[in-house]
Write an enzyme that holds these catalytic residues in place. Structure first.
Site, PDB file in Angstrom:
ATOM      1  N   ASN A   1       0.738  14.971  -1.186  1.00 42.83           N
ATOM      2  CA  ASN A   1       0.853  13.569  -1.326  1.00 42.83           C
ATOM      3  C   ASN A   1       1.826  13.337  -2.581  1.00 42.83           C
ATOM      4  O   ASN A   1       1.194  13.463  -3.625  1.00 42.83           O
ATOM      5  CB  ASN A   1      -0.468  13.018  -1.489  1.00 42.83           C
ATOM      6  CG  ASN A   1      -0.534  11.576  -2.080  1.00 42.83           C
ATOM      7  OD1 ASN A   1       0.548  10.766  -1.800  1.00 42.83           O
ATOM      8  ND2 ASN A   1      -1.632  11.082  -2.356  1.00 42.83           N
TER       9      ASN A   1
ATOM     10  N   GLU B   1      -6.616   6.040  -5.157  1.00 43.93           N
ATOM     11  CA  GLU B   1      -5.978   5.068  -5.807  1.00 43.93           C
ATOM     12  C   GLU B   1      -5.696   3.921  -4.907  1.00 43.93           C
ATOM     13  O   GLU B   1      -5.589   2.807  -5.741  1.00 43.93           O
ATOM     14  CB  GLU B   1      -4.431   5.890  -5.978  1.00 43.93           C
ATOM     15  CG  GLU B   1      -4.751   6.904  -7.130  1.00 43.93           C
ATOM     16  CD  GLU B   1      -3.894   8.217  -6.877  1.00 43.93           C
ATOM     17  OE1 GLU B   1      -2.955   8.051  -6.211  1.00 43.93           O
ATOM     18  OE2 GLU B   1      -4.311   9.334  -7.441  1.00 43.93           O
TER      19      GLU B   1
ATOM     20  N   HIS C   1      -6.620   6.556   0.311  1.00 40.98           N
ATOM     21  CA  HIS C   1      -6.778   7.077  -0.709  1.00 40.98           C
ATOM     22  C   HIS C   1      -7.436   6.664  -2.165  1.00 40.98           C
ATOM     23  O   HIS C   1      -7.241   5.309  -2.048  1.00 40.98           O
ATOM     24  CB  HIS C   1      -5.052   7.405  -1.226  1.00 40.98           C
ATOM     25  CG  HIS C   1      -5.086   8.599  -2.493  1.00 40.98           C
ATOM     26  ND1 HIS C   1      -5.406   8.307  -3.861  1.00 40.98           N
ATOM     27  CD2 HIS C   1      -5.110  10.031  -2.456  1.00 40.98           C
ATOM     28  CE1 HIS C   1      -5.245   9.278  -4.200  1.00 40.98           C
ATOM     29  NE2 HIS C   1      -5.091  10.246  -3.653  1.00 40.98           N
TER      30      HIS C   1
HETATM   31  P1  13P Z   1      -3.729  15.964  -7.683  1.00 42.07           P
HETATM   32  O1  13P Z   1      -3.475  17.069  -7.074  1.00 42.07           O
HETATM   33  O2  13P Z   1      -2.665  15.545  -8.612  1.00 42.07           O
HETATM   34  O3  13P Z   1      -5.141  15.964  -8.378  1.00 42.07           O
HETATM   35  O4  13P Z   1      -3.747  14.755  -6.595  1.00 42.07           O
HETATM   36  C1  13P Z   1      -4.644  15.080  -5.613  1.00 42.07           C
HETATM   37  C2  13P Z   1      -4.552  13.645  -4.731  1.00 42.07           C
HETATM   38  O5  13P Z   1      -4.815  12.827  -5.009  1.00 42.07           O
HETATM   39  C3  13P Z   1      -4.090  14.172  -3.265  1.00 42.07           C
HETATM   40  O6  13P Z   1      -4.053  13.079  -2.571  1.00 42.07           O
END
Ligand code: 13P
Length: 255
Positions: A13, A100, A98
């Site tokens: 991602n 975020e 997600h």
């Molecule tokens: P990281 O691997 O940077 O912690 O991010 C994980 C993530 O949010 C994948 O969708």
């Protein structure tokens, strides 16, 4: 538990990283490193990078995904992208819900469900993210929350359509923090997700669903994480932006 019934999927991602030119360069670097992988290899990239990614990945074992999809077929939704547009562009997967997006863009369990339904209707494979915050974990709500988010995301999804759905367990406290869940915590979280699926669709169906772990998975810890019975690959953020690191994770899931 029968891991042999499930396909391991390693998906990058990229989040809001890489221009179209950088996309071409990175995929060209990755292609030889992940060729011959014994798991599915997916890169979910920013919408503007999709044409470059699809072109660069042609003829390789890398499949391209998007990072979001709107739930309507078309209409007055400025800035949004419909599922059929992604399909026509050569996209096969899409990340939905997600943390975020839940945190910064008002994504709710209901919109996650609507986007999931739109994605599978269009023939995309949805990678649906669920996960608890540190506060929720410390209050003891991890199981309740993971099961609730999973069931909400899958509302009105048929057992048949479940074949095109992957759930990614991503503890919010482990994303981009460098703090990885222990392999036991990852396995337990993924297990809660699988139990939730079993409660709705039955155990046999739940055994066939790919459940990924995501959150600071990297070249060093991937081996231990993907070895767990409930961890069918990973959703990788930071480490998917480095060809060498990403290929080590792909190799770990190919064992
Ligand atoms: P990281 O691997 O940077 O912690 O991010 C994980 C993530 O949010 C994948 O969708």
């Amino acid at each position: 538990m029968n891991k042999a019934k499930r396909t391991a999927v390693i998906a990058g991602n990229w989040k809001m990283n890489k221009t179209p030119a950088e996309t071409t360069a990175l995929i060209n670097e990755m292609k030889p490193l992940v060729a011959g992988a014994d798991c599915k290899v997916v890169l979910c990239v920013p919408a503007i990078d999709i044409p470059a990614a699809v072109e660069a990945a042609k003829g390789s074992n890398i499949e391209i995904g998007a990072e979001n999809v709107h739930f309507k077929d078309s209409g007055a939704y400025t800035g949004e992208i419909a599922a059929n547009m992604l399909v026509e562009a050569g996209v096969k997967y899409v990340v939905i819900g997600h943390s975020e997006r839940r945190q910064y863009f008002g994504e709710t369990d209901q919109t996650v469900n609507l986007r999931t339904l739109a994605a599978v209707k269009a023939g995309l494979t949805a990678i649906v993210c669920v996960g608890e915050t540190l506060e929720q974990r410390e209050l003891g709500y991890t199981e309740t929350l993971l099961k609730f988010q999973t069931k909400m995301a899958l509302t009105n999804v048929s057992a048949e359509d479940l074949k095109n759905i992957i759930i990614a367990y991503e503890p919010v406290w482990a994303i981009g923090t460098g703090v990885t869940a222990t392999a036991e915590q990852a396995d337990e979280g993924n297990g809660f997700v699988r139990e939730a699926i079993a409660e709705v669709y039955g155990k046999d169906v739940a055994e066939t669903v790919t459940v990924q772990y995501g959150g600071s998975m990297n070249a060093k810890n991937a081996d231990e994480l993907v070895a767990k019975v409930n961890v069918d690959g990973g959703l990788i953020g930071g480490a998917s932006l480095k060809a060498e690191d990403f290929s080590v994770i792909v190799k770990a899931a190919s064992k």
